[in-house]
Design an enzyme around this catalytic site. Structure first.
Site, PDB file in Angstrom:
ATOM      1  N   LYS A  29       0.822  -1.215   0.000  1.00  0.00           N
ATOM      2  CA  LYS A  29       0.000   0.000   0.000  1.00  0.00           C
ATOM      3  C   LYS A  29       0.864   1.277   0.000  1.00  0.00           C
ATOM      4  O   LYS A  29       2.081   1.226   0.264  1.00  0.00           O
ATOM      5  CB  LYS A  29      -0.931  -0.034   1.216  1.00  0.00           C
ATOM      6  CG  LYS A  29      -1.978  -1.153   1.139  1.00  0.00           C
ATOM      7  CD  LYS A  29      -2.964  -1.065   2.304  1.00  0.00           C
ATOM      8  CE  LYS A  29      -4.028  -2.138   2.216  1.00  0.00           C
ATOM      9  NZ  LYS A  29      -5.040  -2.014   3.303  1.00  0.00           N
ATOM     10  N   GLU A  80      -9.652 -10.729  -7.699  1.00  0.00           N
ATOM     11  CA  GLU A  80      -8.727  -9.599  -7.514  1.00  0.00           C
ATOM     12  C   GLU A  80      -7.539  -9.696  -8.481  1.00  0.00           C
ATOM     13  O   GLU A  80      -7.080  -8.686  -9.016  1.00  0.00           O
ATOM     14  CB  GLU A  80      -8.265  -9.545  -6.051  1.00  0.00           C
ATOM     15  CG  GLU A  80      -9.418  -9.186  -5.118  1.00  0.00           C
ATOM     16  CD  GLU A  80      -9.057  -9.248  -3.637  1.00  0.00           C
ATOM     17  OE1 GLU A  80      -7.908  -9.627  -3.292  1.00  0.00           O
ATOM     18  OE2 GLU A  80      -9.929  -8.902  -2.814  1.00  0.00           O
ATOM     19  N   ASN A  82      -2.107   0.336   6.646  1.00  0.00           N
ATOM     20  CA  ASN A  82      -1.578  -0.901   7.247  1.00  0.00           C
ATOM     21  C   ASN A  82      -0.713  -1.714   6.282  1.00  0.00           C
ATOM     22  O   ASN A  82      -0.609  -2.932   6.397  1.00  0.00           O
ATOM     23  CB  ASN A  82      -2.718  -1.721   7.864  1.00  0.00           C
ATOM     24  CG  ASN A  82      -3.769  -2.109   6.845  1.00  0.00           C
ATOM     25  OD1 ASN A  82      -3.625  -1.827   5.660  1.00  0.00           O
ATOM     26  ND2 ASN A  82      -4.825  -2.764   7.303  1.00  0.00           N
ATOM     27  N   TYR A 109     -12.561  -1.956  -3.939  1.00  0.00           N
ATOM     28  CA  TYR A 109     -13.106  -2.036  -2.575  1.00  0.00           C
ATOM     29  C   TYR A 109     -14.637  -1.955  -2.561  1.00  0.00           C
ATOM     30  O   TYR A 109     -15.223  -1.609  -1.525  1.00  0.00           O
ATOM     31  CB  TYR A 109     -12.502  -0.934  -1.710  1.00  0.00           C
ATOM     32  CG  TYR A 109     -11.112  -1.257  -1.197  1.00  0.00           C
ATOM     33  CD1 TYR A 109     -10.894  -2.363  -0.372  1.00  0.00           C
ATOM     34  CD2 TYR A 109     -10.023  -0.456  -1.500  1.00  0.00           C
ATOM     35  CE1 TYR A 109      -9.629  -2.667   0.109  1.00  0.00           C
ATOM     36  CE2 TYR A 109      -8.754  -0.752  -1.014  1.00  0.00           C
ATOM     37  CZ  TYR A 109      -8.568  -1.863  -0.213  1.00  0.00           C
ATOM     38  OH  TYR A 109      -7.319  -2.170   0.279  1.00  0.00           O
ATOM     39  N   ARG A 137      -2.192 -14.253   4.625  1.00  0.00           N
ATOM     40  CA  ARG A 137      -2.918 -13.608   5.738  1.00  0.00           C
ATOM     41  C   ARG A 137      -2.126 -13.768   7.041  1.00  0.00           C
ATOM     42  O   ARG A 137      -2.094 -12.860   7.866  1.00  0.00           O
ATOM     43  CB  ARG A 137      -4.317 -14.223   5.895  1.00  0.00           C
ATOM     44  CG  ARG A 137      -5.255 -14.058   4.707  1.00  0.00           C
ATOM     45  CD  ARG A 137      -5.796 -12.689   4.491  1.00  0.00           C
ATOM     46  NE  ARG A 137      -6.548 -12.153   5.597  1.00  0.00           N
ATOM     47  CZ  ARG A 137      -7.219 -10.995   5.542  1.00  0.00           C
ATOM     48  NH1 ARG A 137      -7.234 -10.268   4.423  1.00  0.00           N
ATOM     49  NH2 ARG A 137      -7.857 -10.549   6.585  1.00  0.00           N
ATOM     50  N   PHE A 170     -15.575   3.836   6.479  1.00  0.00           N
ATOM     51  CA  PHE A 170     -14.203   4.191   6.103  1.00  0.00           C
ATOM     52  C   PHE A 170     -13.963   4.135   4.596  1.00  0.00           C
ATOM     53  O   PHE A 170     -12.843   4.383   4.140  1.00  0.00           O
ATOM     54  CB  PHE A 170     -13.194   3.290   6.839  1.00  0.00           C
ATOM     55  CG  PHE A 170     -13.380   1.807   6.617  1.00  0.00           C
ATOM     56  CD1 PHE A 170     -12.887   1.189   5.484  1.00  0.00           C
ATOM     57  CD2 PHE A 170     -14.047   1.029   7.561  1.00  0.00           C
ATOM     58  CE1 PHE A 170     -13.053  -0.179   5.276  1.00  0.00           C
ATOM     59  CE2 PHE A 170     -14.218  -0.342   7.363  1.00  0.00           C
ATOM     60  CZ  PHE A 170     -13.718  -0.942   6.214  1.00  0.00           C
ATOM     61  N   THR A 213      -5.711  -6.757  10.792  1.00  0.00           N
ATOM     62  CA  THR A 213      -5.984  -5.484  10.104  1.00  0.00           C
ATOM     63  C   THR A 213      -5.434  -4.299  10.893  1.00  0.00           C
ATOM     64  O   THR A 213      -4.791  -3.410  10.329  1.00  0.00           O
ATOM     65  CB  THR A 213      -7.515  -5.305   9.923  1.00  0.00           C
ATOM     66  OG1 THR A 213      -8.036  -6.477   9.309  1.00  0.00           O
ATOM     67  CG2 THR A 213      -7.825  -4.092   9.083  1.00  0.00           C
ATOM     68  N   HIS A 248      -2.336  -5.364   1.524  1.00  0.00           N
ATOM     69  CA  HIS A 248      -3.639  -6.025   1.316  1.00  0.00           C
ATOM     70  C   HIS A 248      -3.365  -7.471   0.949  1.00  0.00           C
ATOM     71  O   HIS A 248      -2.376  -7.764   0.283  1.00  0.00           O
ATOM     72  CB  HIS A 248      -4.397  -5.359   0.155  1.00  0.00           C
ATOM     73  CG  HIS A 248      -5.548  -6.195  -0.328  1.00  0.00           C
ATOM     74  ND1 HIS A 248      -6.788  -6.144   0.258  1.00  0.00           N
ATOM     75  CD2 HIS A 248      -5.632  -7.155  -1.296  1.00  0.00           C
ATOM     76  CE1 HIS A 248      -7.589  -7.027  -0.328  1.00  0.00           C
ATOM     77  NE2 HIS A 248      -6.915  -7.647  -1.282  1.00  0.00           N
ATOM     78  N   ARG A 252       2.314  -6.298   9.246  1.00  0.00           N
ATOM     79  CA  ARG A 252       1.613  -5.133   9.798  1.00  0.00           C
ATOM     80  C   ARG A 252       2.176  -4.724  11.157  1.00  0.00           C
ATOM     81  O   ARG A 252       2.286  -3.536  11.452  1.00  0.00           O
ATOM     82  CB  ARG A 252       0.110  -5.421   9.846  1.00  0.00           C
ATOM     83  CG  ARG A 252      -0.517  -5.312   8.449  1.00  0.00           C
ATOM     84  CD  ARG A 252      -1.909  -5.861   8.409  1.00  0.00           C
ATOM     85  NE  ARG A 252      -2.633  -5.457   7.187  1.00  0.00           N
ATOM     86  CZ  ARG A 252      -3.796  -5.959   6.831  1.00  0.00           C
ATOM     87  NH1 ARG A 252      -4.395  -6.877   7.570  1.00  0.00           N
ATOM     88  NH2 ARG A 252      -4.383  -5.543   5.723  1.00  0.00           N
TER      89      ARG A 252
HETATM   90  N1  UDP Z   1      -9.855  -0.243   7.103  1.00  0.00           N
HETATM   91  C1  UDP Z   1      -9.973   1.008   7.680  1.00  0.00           C
HETATM   92  N2  UDP Z   1     -10.704   1.130   8.844  1.00  0.00           N
HETATM   93  C2  UDP Z   1     -11.301   0.070   9.437  1.00  0.00           C
HETATM   94  C3  UDP Z   1     -11.181  -1.209   8.855  1.00  0.00           C
HETATM   95  C4  UDP Z   1     -10.457  -1.325   7.671  1.00  0.00           C
HETATM   96  O1  UDP Z   1      -9.448   1.988   7.157  1.00  0.00           O
HETATM   97  O2  UDP Z   1     -11.942   0.247  10.493  1.00  0.00           O
HETATM   98  C5  UDP Z   1      -9.089  -0.386   5.850  1.00  0.00           C
HETATM   99  C6  UDP Z   1      -7.734  -1.071   6.053  1.00  0.00           C
HETATM  100  O3  UDP Z   1      -6.780  -0.462   5.166  1.00  0.00           O
HETATM  101  C7  UDP Z   1      -8.039  -2.500   5.639  1.00  0.00           C
HETATM  102  C8  UDP Z   1      -9.042  -2.287   4.490  1.00  0.00           C
HETATM  103  O4  UDP Z   1      -9.828  -1.178   4.938  1.00  0.00           O
HETATM  104  O5  UDP Z   1      -6.881  -3.202   5.258  1.00  0.00           O
HETATM  105  C9  UDP Z   1      -9.947  -3.462   4.197  1.00  0.00           C
HETATM  106  O6  UDP Z   1     -10.569  -3.880   5.391  1.00  0.00           O
HETATM  107  P1  UDP Z   1     -10.731  -5.412   5.750  1.00  0.00           P
HETATM  108  O7  UDP Z   1     -11.691  -5.483   6.891  1.00  0.00           O
HETATM  109  O8  UDP Z   1     -11.060  -6.192   4.511  1.00  0.00           O
HETATM  110  O9  UDP Z   1      -9.292  -5.827   6.335  1.00  0.00           O
HETATM  111  P2  UDP Z   1      -8.078  -6.687   5.737  1.00  0.00           P
HETATM  112  O10 UDP Z   1      -8.670  -7.853   5.006  1.00  0.00           O
HETATM  113  O11 UDP Z   1      -7.293  -5.766   4.830  1.00  0.00           O
HETATM  114  O12 UDP Z   1      -7.281  -7.094   6.947  1.00  0.00           O
END
Ligand code: UDP
Length: 140
Positions: free
Chosen positions: A11, A128, A114, A51, A87, A59, A93, A117, A104
């Site tokens: 990112k 994707e 973070n 997204y 993962r 968000f 996250t 992705h 992370r």
């Molecule tokens: N995100 C955010 N605020 C939140 C949760 C998620 O800005 O409260 C952002 C963060 O960059 C995250 C992305 O949205 O990686 C996608 O969220 P997801 O829940 O899919 O998490 P991930 O799969 O990336 O861990």
């Protein structure tokens, strides 16, 4: 365990701090192979489409702004059980909740910025990957 593929993004917070190599090394050390990679600057439309599942989340707008705030590196990763493996090395996250030794925990600035992705299922990985790569751009 079958060899599968997943989709990864390094990112803008990570590319800005010149961490492309450091993040990629952690992915490789975790047993993942980079079989496609390109540095792009996502358009607003690309980020919103990518997204789209988060469209209703509070968000969403800020996330799309962040993802278009600088270059990203989109990658296809291959390895045994690639989605889970990725993962696991990414971490939670929110970096505050991420385990020691994860990408992370090591690099993320916050819950939004973070650093990485990673697809959350084989089905989403296929969608994707196809969103950013033509089949001939992936060299296994
Ligand atoms: N995100 C955010 N605020 C939140 C949760 C998620 O800005 O409260 C952002 C963060 O960059 C995250 C992305 O949205 O990686 C996608 O969220 P997801 O829940 O899919 O998490 P991930 O799969 O990336 O861990």
């Amino acid at each position: 365990m079958a060899v599968t593929r997943t989709f990864s993004i390094i990112k803008p917070d990570a590319t800005r701090r010149n961490l492309t190599g450091a993040v990629t090394k952690m992915l490789e050390d975790a047993g993942l192979r980079v079989v496609a990679s390109k540095r792009i600057h996502m358009t607003k439309e690309q980020a919103e489409g990518f997204y789209a599942v988060h469209k209703e989340r509070p968000f969403f707008g800020e996330l799309c702004e962040f993802m278009t705030s600088g270059p990203v590196v989109v990658q296809v990763l291959e390895g045994e059980d690639a989605v889970k493996r990725n993962r696991d090395i990414m971490g939670a996250t929110n970096p505050a909740d991420a385990a020691e030794g994860t990408i992370r925990k090591t690099f993320a600035e916050g819950i939004e910025a973070n650093s990485v992705h990673g697809s959350d299922s084989d089905e989403n990985a296929a969608i994707e990957i196809a969103y950013f790569f033509k089949p001939e751009e992936i060299v296994g």
